[in-house]
Design a protein around this motif. Structure first.
Motif, PDB file in Angstrom:
ATOM      1  N   ASP A  69       0.813  -1.218   0.000  1.00 55.38           N
ATOM      2  CA  ASP A  69       0.000   0.000   0.000  1.00 55.38           C
ATOM      3  C   ASP A  69       0.849   1.273   0.000  1.00 55.38           C
ATOM      4  O   ASP A  69       0.466   2.291   0.584  1.00 55.38           O
ATOM      5  CB  ASP A  69      -0.968   0.030   1.189  1.00 55.38           C
ATOM      6  N   THR A  70       1.992   1.229  -0.669  1.00 57.57           N
ATOM      7  CA  THR A  70       2.860   2.400  -0.811  1.00 57.57           C
ATOM      8  C   THR A  70       2.647   2.989  -2.203  1.00 57.57           C
ATOM      9  O   THR A  70       2.880   2.308  -3.199  1.00 57.57           O
ATOM     10  CB  THR A  70       4.338   2.015  -0.643  1.00 57.57           C
ATOM     11  N   PRO A  71       2.189   4.239  -2.297  1.00 63.60           N
ATOM     12  CA  PRO A  71       1.973   4.839  -3.613  1.00 63.60           C
ATOM     13  C   PRO A  71       3.268   5.427  -4.179  1.00 63.60           C
ATOM     14  O   PRO A  71       4.061   6.024  -3.463  1.00 63.60           O
ATOM     15  CB  PRO A  71       0.954   5.951  -3.327  1.00 63.60           C
ATOM     16  N   TYR A  72       3.474   5.240  -5.478  1.00 67.77           N
ATOM     17  CA  TYR A  72       4.614   5.808  -6.192  1.00 67.77           C
ATOM     18  C   TYR A  72       4.079   6.524  -7.419  1.00 67.77           C
ATOM     19  O   TYR A  72       3.260   5.978  -8.158  1.00 67.77           O
ATOM     20  CB  TYR A  72       5.594   4.717  -6.630  1.00 67.77           C
ATOM     21  N   SER A  73       4.541   7.751  -7.627  1.00 72.95           N
ATOM     22  CA  SER A  73       4.113   8.485  -8.822  1.00 72.95           C
ATOM     23  C   SER A  73       5.253   8.508  -9.829  1.00 72.95           C
ATOM     24  O   SER A  73       6.408   8.727  -9.479  1.00 72.95           O
ATOM     25  CB  SER A  73       3.663   9.897  -8.469  1.00 72.95           C
ATOM     26  N   GLY A  98      16.151   4.641 -12.985  1.00 72.10           N
ATOM     27  CA  GLY A  98      16.185   5.754 -12.046  1.00 72.10           C
ATOM     28  C   GLY A  98      15.779   5.308 -10.660  1.00 72.10           C
ATOM     29  O   GLY A  98      15.865   4.129 -10.311  1.00 72.10           O
ATOM     30  N   THR A  99      15.314   6.263  -9.867  1.00 72.95           N
ATOM     31  CA  THR A  99      14.937   5.975  -8.489  1.00 72.95           C
ATOM     32  C   THR A  99      13.509   6.426  -8.225  1.00 72.95           C
ATOM     33  O   THR A  99      13.059   7.438  -8.767  1.00 72.95           O
ATOM     34  CB  THR A  99      15.865   6.703  -7.493  1.00 72.95           C
ATOM     35  N   ILE A 100      12.822   5.659  -7.374  1.00 71.90           N
ATOM     36  CA  ILE A 100      11.472   6.038  -6.955  1.00 71.90           C
ATOM     37  C   ILE A 100      11.447   6.160  -5.444  1.00 71.90           C
ATOM     38  O   ILE A 100      12.239   5.540  -4.743  1.00 71.90           O
ATOM     39  CB  ILE A 100      10.400   5.034  -7.432  1.00 71.90           C
ATOM     40  N   SER A 101      10.546   6.989  -4.967  1.00 71.15           N
ATOM     41  CA  SER A 101      10.375   7.197  -3.537  1.00 71.15           C
ATOM     42  C   SER A 101       8.942   7.637  -3.312  1.00 71.15           C
ATOM     43  O   SER A 101       8.330   8.244  -4.191  1.00 71.15           O
ATOM     44  CB  SER A 101      11.348   8.277  -3.056  1.00 71.15           C
ATOM     45  N   GLU A 102       8.419   7.349  -2.127  1.00 70.17           N
ATOM     46  CA  GLU A 102       7.049   7.793  -1.860  1.00 70.17           C
ATOM     47  C   GLU A 102       6.980   9.274  -1.534  1.00 70.17           C
ATOM     48  O   GLU A 102       5.915   9.870  -1.625  1.00 70.17           O
ATOM     49  CB  GLU A 102       6.368   6.959  -0.785  1.00 70.17           C
ATOM     50  N   VAL A 103       8.118   9.909  -1.185  1.00 67.30           N
ATOM     51  CA  VAL A 103       8.100  11.331  -0.838  1.00 67.30           C
ATOM     52  C   VAL A 103       8.829  12.208  -1.856  1.00 67.30           C
ATOM     53  O   VAL A 103       8.469  13.361  -2.034  1.00 67.30           O
ATOM     54  CB  VAL A 103       8.695  11.573   0.566  1.00 67.30           C
ATOM     55  N   ASP A 104       9.852  11.677  -2.523  1.00 66.95           N
ATOM     56  CA  ASP A 104      10.607  12.469  -3.491  1.00 66.95           C
ATOM     57  C   ASP A 104      10.036  12.280  -4.885  1.00 66.95           C
ATOM     58  O   ASP A 104       9.480  11.223  -5.199  1.00 66.95           O
ATOM     59  CB  ASP A 104      12.084  12.050  -3.488  1.00 66.95           C
TER      60      ASP A 104
END
Length: 117
Positions: A69-73, A98-104
């Motif tokens: 349940d962690t959203p990634y855009s 690349g890199t993904i993060s839930e806040v960045d």
């Protein structure tokens, strides 16, 4: 009286100019040269996958929620391959670099979006 006032004003101005000059710092330029040959797949970028459910699709981005349940855009300039066949609620496999993060914000490129069978 006028000479005394002029002397005080000149003294204050001299002190201010000396103090103002001491407050300046010299900035050093970095002589490092960064080379960008334009070849994105030269071994430095690794292709990764994320499996999740599409929550939202817009003209410039989409949001996926993984099994935790962690959203990634994911943002994009050019629509990634396969995104036109996807709708909200579909379970998909996103291939990206690349890199993904839930806040960045997303820092990379979306290669493709496939509906999971």
């Amino acid at each position: 009286m006028k000479k005394k006032l002029i002397t005080i004003v000149l003294g204050v101005m001299l002190c201010m100019s000396i103090l103002g000059g001491c407050g300046q710092t010299e900035t050093k330029q970095n002589d490092t040269v960064t080379s960008n040959s334009g070849d994105q797949n030269n071994g430095t970028t690794e292709e990764k996958e994320l499996v999740g459910t599409i929550d939202e699709i817009k003209d410039f981005m989409f949001v996926i929620t993984d099994n935790d349940d962690t959203p990634y855009s994911f943002t994009f300039d050019k629509k990634p391959k396969g995104l036109e066949n996807i709708s909200n609620g579909d379970t998909v496999i996103v291939k990206y670099t690349g890199t993904i993060s839930e806040v960045d914000p997303f820092d990379g490129e979306v290669i493709s979006v496939e509906k999971k069978k």
